[in-house]
Design a protein around this motif. Structure first.
Motif, mmCIF file in Angstrom:
data_model
loop_
_atom_site.group_PDB
_atom_site.id
_atom_site.type_symbol
_atom_site.label_atom_id
_atom_site.label_comp_id
_atom_site.label_asym_id
_atom_site.label_seq_id
_atom_site.Cartn_x
_atom_site.Cartn_y
_atom_site.Cartn_z
ATOM 1 N N SER A 21 0.965 -1.131 -0.030
ATOM 2 C CA SER A 21 -0.005 -0.032 -0.079
ATOM 3 C C SER A 21 0.952 1.201 -0.044
ATOM 4 O O SER A 21 0.586 2.411 -0.820
ATOM 5 N N ARG B 141 3.908 1.485 -1.237
ATOM 6 C CA ARG B 141 4.511 1.554 -2.598
ATOM 7 C C ARG B 141 3.586 2.245 -3.576
ATOM 8 O O ARG B 141 3.879 3.111 -4.402
ATOM 9 N N ASP B 142 2.495 1.494 -3.621
ATOM 10 C CA ASP B 142 1.393 1.959 -4.537
ATOM 11 C C ASP B 142 0.972 3.529 -4.334
ATOM 12 O O ASP B 142 0.928 4.279 -5.281
ATOM 13 N N ALA B 143 0.976 4.096 -3.182
ATOM 14 C CA ALA B 143 0.834 5.398 -2.799
ATOM 15 C C ALA B 143 2.052 6.491 -3.329
ATOM 16 O O ALA B 143 1.752 7.429 -4.101
ATOM 17 N N GLU C 185 4.231 5.391 -5.841
ATOM 18 C CA GLU C 185 4.119 5.438 -7.031
ATOM 19 C C GLU C 185 3.145 6.273 -7.692
ATOM 20 O O GLU C 185 3.221 7.094 -8.797
ATOM 21 N N ASP C 186 1.941 6.290 -7.200
ATOM 22 C CA ASP C 186 1.036 7.333 -7.392
ATOM 23 C C ASP C 186 1.359 8.819 -7.418
ATOM 24 O O ASP C 186 0.847 9.757 -8.293
ATOM 25 N N ASP C 187 2.304 9.059 -6.509
ATOM 26 C CA ASP C 187 2.797 10.365 -6.404
ATOM 27 C C ASP C 187 4.097 10.645 -7.183
ATOM 28 O O ASP C 187 4.763 11.586 -6.870
ATOM 29 N N GLY C 188 4.549 9.693 -7.964
ATOM 30 C CA GLY C 188 5.717 9.828 -8.936
ATOM 31 C C GLY C 188 6.740 9.054 -8.511
ATOM 32 O O GLY C 188 7.825 9.263 -9.401
#
Length: 472
Positions: free
Chosen positions: A120, A122-124, A126-129
């Motif tokens: 979770s 990591r996903d956040a 990556e969503d932030d760049g």
């Protein structure tokens, strides 16, 4: 690589600050921690201006060449890592310590344990760049530290650590400091030492013995220690503290010559054997331990019962490191290559075999069969831990429920499965009694009881996490 015992620990870490032979000490220490991981190894060093590192696959002697070690020789600060993969595949990109370069400075990082909310986070990120360089859960901490805008280095690390859940012992190296961090449950071992006036840290005290360091104390749950040219700074990143040291560290993973809270692992295992004897009603001619981690427990059982201990099983130390076993037939072949009975010792005898754990049952079944073939009259099995029933989410590859024999079979069914004359496990209560008698402040026993001290936010086994992370 495959371990015929069915249990694998994630890794071992070491760090030293301000020593003229930092990389050499790190290399020697990692040799002593090699049992904690054989898939890859690395060292990252600092000279107060920048960080430089080397890493490779395989055992330490294979992973780092002499030329690489020479290139690290003049750096006074270092961290090192030996790895067994539980989260993230067995590939060079996942070998630690990780080394990150950036305009804010360099960062080296090594981790022992397993994060239960890494996906979770990591996903956040990556969503932030954020762009990840590995499939390891360990990398998320580096991104959390980098993302923080505070100018205070310690505050950035504290804020990042508070977002992590799971088991972690981290060493973090930058140009000016070496930071040591332990999760608030203290699941994985981490020790503070001193060598030639310089502070060091290691997963086990056997590393201190190898480099001539003095063992100071265990790093406490939730503790944050900073080493720098200004000295040593003791702090905490959280007020929470709920000690839950991994029970299998005492039973199996840690080397017998290491110590926990200044008590030797050898003595603890002997006491587990004595406790097993108190709960066993078997008459036998000899006691034998399964090499190597069960020998101390067998000694304790022998002393408590008065039954003579013999070396009835020999271990071939030159088999198994690079042998890849897939499927039950291959596992059984690996065991046959690894262990063999001594006929002169076991023939015509009633034998009590002490082992530290049973996972799939493959090793136990082979041992009983091999001893009977060598002429044993009776073969009784005693296990110096409770029945292992549940997978671990905190840094040990203990497979899935389907592959753990005690999760689907009763003790009597297991006895019949391995063809032993009797089977006795140590009870959970007596196991904890032993630990407490050696000053332990609390243990994780989830693999035996299913009582996980840290909530599993992502209901995924390590193998499943690996697949999901690779697919991100």
């Amino acid at each position: 690589m495959y371990d015929i015992r069915g249990l694998n620990e994630e890794c071992g870490i070491f760090g030293v600050w301000n020593h003229e032979r930092a990389s050499e000490l790190t290399y020697i220490a990692l040799h002593s921690l090699q049992h904690r991981g054989q898939e890859g190894a690395g060292i990252v060093c600092s000279n107060n201006d920048y960080l430089f590192g080397a890493r490779g696959m395989g055992l330490l002697t294979e992973a780092l060449t002499n030329d690489q070690l020479v290139s690290l020789r003049d750096f006074p600060h270092a961290i090192g890592h030996v790895r067994y993969a539980t989260t993230g595949g067995s590939e060079l990109s996942n070998v630690q310590p990780f080394l990150f370069k950036g305009h804010k400075g360099d960062l080296g990082l090594a981790h022992n344990g397993n994060l239960v909310n890494a996906i979770s986070i990591r996903d956040a990120l990556e969503d932030d760049g954020a762009i990840f360089q590995t499939s390891s859960d360990s990398e998320v901490l580096a991104h959390l530290i980098r993302k923080n805008k505070s100018r205070d280095r310690k505050q950035r690390i504290k804020t990042a650590l508070k977002q992590l859940k799971g088991a972690f012992a981290y060493v973090i190296l930058d140009e000016d400091s070496l930071t040591i961090a332990m999760d608030d449950h203290g699941v994985r071992p981490l020790m503070l030492g001193e060598v030639d006036g310089s502070y060091c840290v290691a997963s086990e005290t056997c590393a201190f013995t190898a480099i001539g360091a003095e063992y100071i104390r265990d790093v406490e749950p939730g503790e944050l220690i900073t080493l720098s040219d200004a000295g040593i700074d003791f702090d905490r990143y959280t007020d929470k503290e709920q000690p839950n040291m991994c029970s299998m560290e005492y039973i199996y993973f840690t080397r017998a010559d290491s110590e926990f809270r200044h008590s030797s692992v050898y003595s603890i295992r002997k006491s587990l054997g004595r406790a097993l004897a108190e709960e066993t009603e078997v008459d036998a001619d000899i006691v034998i331990g399964v090499p190597d981690s069960s020998l101390a427990a067998a000694k304790g059982f022998s002393e408590a019962t008065g039954i003579k201990q013999e070396q009835g099983l020999l271990k071939n130390r030159y088999v198994g490191r690079t042998f890849t076993a897939s499927g039950q037939e291959a596992r059984e072949r690996a065991v046959r290559m690894k262990l063999s009975p001594v006929r002169d010792v076991v023939e015509g005898k009633r034998i009590f075999v002490v082992d530290d754990s049973i996972v799939r049952g493959t090793t136990s079944r082979f041992i009983v069969k091999a001893l009977r073939r060598a002429g044993a009259k009776e073969v009784h099995m005693g296990v110096s831990s409770p029945p292992l029933k549940n997978p671990c989410y905190y840094g040990i590859d203990v497979s899935t429920h389907a592959e753990i024999i005690a999760s689907r079979k009763s003790n009597e069914e297991i006895r019949r499965e391995i063809d032993a004359d009797s089977l006795t496990y140590l009870s959970v209560g007596r196991m904890h009694d032993v630990y407490h008698s050696f000053g332990s402040r609390g243990q994780c026993d989830a693999c035996f009881t299913g009582n996980y001290p840290i909530d599993i936010e992502e209901q995924l086994l390590p193998q499943e996490k690996d697949l999901k992370t690779k697919g991100v």
